[in-house]
Design a protein around this motif. Structure first.
Motif, short mmCIF file in Angstrom:
data_model
loop_
_atom_site.label_atom_id
_atom_site.label_comp_id
_atom_site.label_asym_id
_atom_site.label_seq_id
_atom_site.Cartn_x
_atom_site.Cartn_y
_atom_site.Cartn_z
N VAL A 312 0.63 -1.15 -0.25
CA VAL A 312 -0.03 -0.44 -0.04
C VAL A 312 0.87 1.02 -0.08
O VAL A 312 0.61 2.16 -0.58
CB VAL A 312 -1.57 0.12 1.48
CG1 VAL A 312 -1.40 1.44 1.18
CG2 VAL A 312 -2.10 -1.29 1.10
N PRO A 313 1.45 1.55 1.00
CA PRO A 313 2.82 2.55 0.71
C PRO A 313 3.45 2.65 -0.66
O PRO A 313 3.50 3.48 -1.20
CB PRO A 313 4.15 2.59 1.78
CG PRO A 313 2.98 1.72 2.89
CD PRO A 313 2.21 0.75 2.36
N ASP A 314 3.69 1.77 -0.89
CA ASP A 314 4.19 1.51 -2.61
C ASP A 314 3.51 2.41 -3.60
O ASP A 314 3.49 3.34 -4.50
CB ASP A 314 4.97 0.09 -3.08
CG ASP A 314 5.96 0.16 -2.22
OD1 ASP A 314 6.95 0.67 -1.05
OD2 ASP A 314 6.61 -1.63 -2.35
N VAL A 315 2.54 1.76 -3.47
CA VAL A 315 1.33 2.19 -4.68
C VAL A 315 0.86 3.58 -4.15
O VAL A 315 1.13 4.62 -5.16
CB VAL A 315 -0.02 1.60 -4.71
CG1 VAL A 315 -1.49 1.63 -5.43
CG2 VAL A 315 0.09 -0.31 -4.88
N LEU A 316 0.86 4.42 -3.39
CA LEU A 316 0.59 5.81 -3.11
C LEU A 316 1.90 6.49 -3.30
O LEU A 316 2.29 7.51 -3.84
CB LEU A 316 -0.12 5.87 -1.57
CG LEU A 316 -1.84 5.76 -1.63
CD1 LEU A 316 -2.14 6.27 -1.87
CD2 LEU A 316 -1.79 4.00 -1.37
N ALA A 317 3.19 5.93 -2.46
CA ALA A 317 4.01 6.65 -3.22
C ALA A 317 4.32 6.83 -4.79
O ALA A 317 4.37 7.52 -5.31
CB ALA A 317 5.47 5.94 -3.28
N VAL A 318 3.62 6.29 -5.99
CA VAL A 318 3.53 6.35 -6.76
C VAL A 318 2.87 6.99 -6.97
O VAL A 318 2.53 8.40 -7.95
CB VAL A 318 3.51 4.78 -8.11
CG1 VAL A 318 2.98 4.60 -8.97
CG2 VAL A 318 4.57 3.61 -7.92
N TYR A 319 0.91 6.95 -6.66
CA TYR A 319 0.80 8.51 -6.13
C TYR A 319 0.81 9.56 -5.93
O TYR A 319 0.64 10.52 -6.94
CB TYR A 319 -0.39 7.75 -6.01
CG TYR A 319 -1.57 8.79 -6.25
CD1 TYR A 319 -1.99 9.65 -7.24
CD2 TYR A 319 -2.48 9.09 -4.70
CE1 TYR A 319 -3.03 10.29 -7.43
CE2 TYR A 319 -2.86 10.27 -4.30
CZ TYR A 319 -3.85 10.87 -6.10
OH TYR A 319 -4.84 12.00 -5.95
N LEU A 320 1.87 9.64 -5.01
CA LEU A 320 2.14 10.96 -4.78
C LEU A 320 3.92 11.27 -6.40
O LEU A 320 3.49 12.95 -6.15
CB LEU A 320 3.16 10.70 -4.18
CG LEU A 320 2.66 10.42 -2.14
CD1 LEU A 320 3.20 10.50 -0.82
CD2 LEU A 320 1.45 12.02 -2.26
N VAL A 321 4.24 10.40 -6.51
CA VAL A 321 4.75 11.09 -7.86
C VAL A 321 4.21 11.58 -8.90
O VAL A 321 4.56 12.43 -9.69
CB VAL A 321 5.86 9.98 -8.39
CG1 VAL A 321 6.72 10.52 -9.09
CG2 VAL A 321 7.06 9.42 -7.41
N ALA A 322 3.44 11.17 -9.66
CA ALA A 322 1.95 11.20 -10.20
C ALA A 322 1.53 12.61 -9.42
O ALA A 322 1.59 13.94 -10.77
CB ALA A 322 0.96 10.52 -10.76
N ILE A 323 1.71 13.04 -8.75
CA ILE A 323 1.05 14.19 -8.56
C ILE A 323 1.67 15.70 -8.32
O ILE A 323 1.80 16.47 -9.05
CB ILE A 323 0.24 14.28 -6.71
CG1 ILE A 323 -0.85 13.12 -6.52
CG2 ILE A 323 0.63 15.51 -6.21
CD1 ILE A 323 -1.42 13.33 -5.08
#
Length: 346
Positions: A312-323
């Motif tokens: 879950v932290p990895d997936v949300l980390a990808v989202y933060l990079v996209a942001i």
């Protein structure tokens, strides 16, 4: 007063009530954390995950419309091409920095977010509150540093371990172990310096604002002071992942969405007559196409990262990079809006 000349006092008042009302959610989260303790880490990611579709990601998805609307110009192929090129070139360049130098990209993300979230709050203080105590460019720049610094710096002081965990997770997507270069930032001496330095900026900003107002005209300053002190308490008590998710959706993004409504004649008219749902439906309609395009950026980054996200932290980390990739061009658009509104030309 800044803002669009078509926005009536009533529509501004509606926007102000909505923005101030959202603060109650942050207050509830802070009280709940104090009373019941921090929720498990996986649940702390829920607001950030919801921001994919609820206010967060969509709040910048009308960038192709807002500048022409603020200028009372038609939306043309040329204006659309300008915003498209802006996102393509700045976003692609920043994505490349993430691949080549993820530590530098992370630091840039923090700095750009600090400036952008400060931008948003300065506009809201001027437009929604009529903050006359921010009468000079210097006072507005100081307010930008304070308001933008609250979500970026207070968690660094209050929750260094979780801040470091987020940094390691994001940077680790591209280069495991590279985040070790950031470890000095979390040392007690650095956090003490941030506490003293940033605390002094907060005190200076509020003191100067107080001195610029007379006793009968202090309501905007009082709201500013209450929000500032309240946000210090919020970010000092609520774990950063949960706090940032709530703030991103229900503070920063909501205020920007309201700003876009004030420059849109249809949404502005809806706000003026109290048709809040109609105003948000109008925004949702306008934001849907580029929100879907932003999801495409998220998928692209997912495919680019060298290490497949597995938690879950990895997936949300990808989202933060996209942001992060989307935020850089978004800041340029908001800066153009600020110029149209005269935010930095008091």
């Amino acid at each position: 007063m800044t803002g669009d000349v078509r926005a009536s006092a009533e529509s501004r008042s509606q926007a102000a009530r909505l923005s101030l009302g959202s603060a109650s959610l942050l207050a509830v989260a802070a009280v709940a954390t104090i009373v019941f303790g921090s929720p498990p880490l996986v649940y702390q990611y829920v607001p950030l995950a919801l921001s994919v579709l609820v206010l967060g990601l969509p709040h910048g998805a009308v960038d192709h419309l807002v500048v022409p609307r603020a200028r009372d110009d038609p939306v043309t192929p040329r204006s659309l091409a300008f915003v498209g090129a802006l996102y393509l070139f700045l976003g692609s360049a920043y994505a490349l920095v993430w691949v080549l130098e993820p530590v530098a990209a992370f630091v840039l993300f923090i700095l750009v977010t600090l400036v952008h979230w400060g931008q948003g709050d300065v506009y809201a203080l001027l437009e929604f509150l009529g903050a006359d105590h921010l009468e000079t460019r210097a006072s507005r720049l100081l307010a930008l540093l304070v308001r933008g610094g609250l979500p970026m710096l207070v968690p660094l002081v209050a929750f260094p371990a979780q801040y470091a965990f987020v940094a390691e997770t994001i940077v680790g997507l591209f280069d495991p172990g590279a985040a070790a270069a950031l470890e000095p930032l979390f040392e007690p001496v650095v956090r003490a310096a941030v506490t003293v330095g940033f605390g002094s900026l907060i005190a200076l900003s509020l003191t100067l604002g107080f001195r610029r107002t007379s006793p009968g005209e202090r309501r905007p300053w009082l709201v500013d002071a209450a929000e500032t002190i309240g946000l210090v308490g919020f970010f000092a008590t609520v774990p950063p992942i949960l706090a940032i998710g709530l703030y991103f959706c229900f503070w920063h993004s909501l205020r920007h969405v309201l700003r876009t409504m004030l420059v849109d004649p249809v949404a502005n008219a809806a706000l003026e007559r109290g048709a809040i749902r109609a105003a948000f439906r109008r925004f949702a309609r306008d934001a849907t196409p580029l929100t879907l395009a932003a999801l495409g950026v998220l998928v692209g980054i997912w495919l680019v990262v060298p290490r497949t996200p597995a938690t879950v932290p990895d997936v949300l980390a990808v989202y933060l990079v996209a942001i992060a990739v989307l935020t850089l061009p978004h800041v340029v658009v908001v800066t153009l809006l600020d110029r149209e509104a005269g935010v930095w030309s008091p």
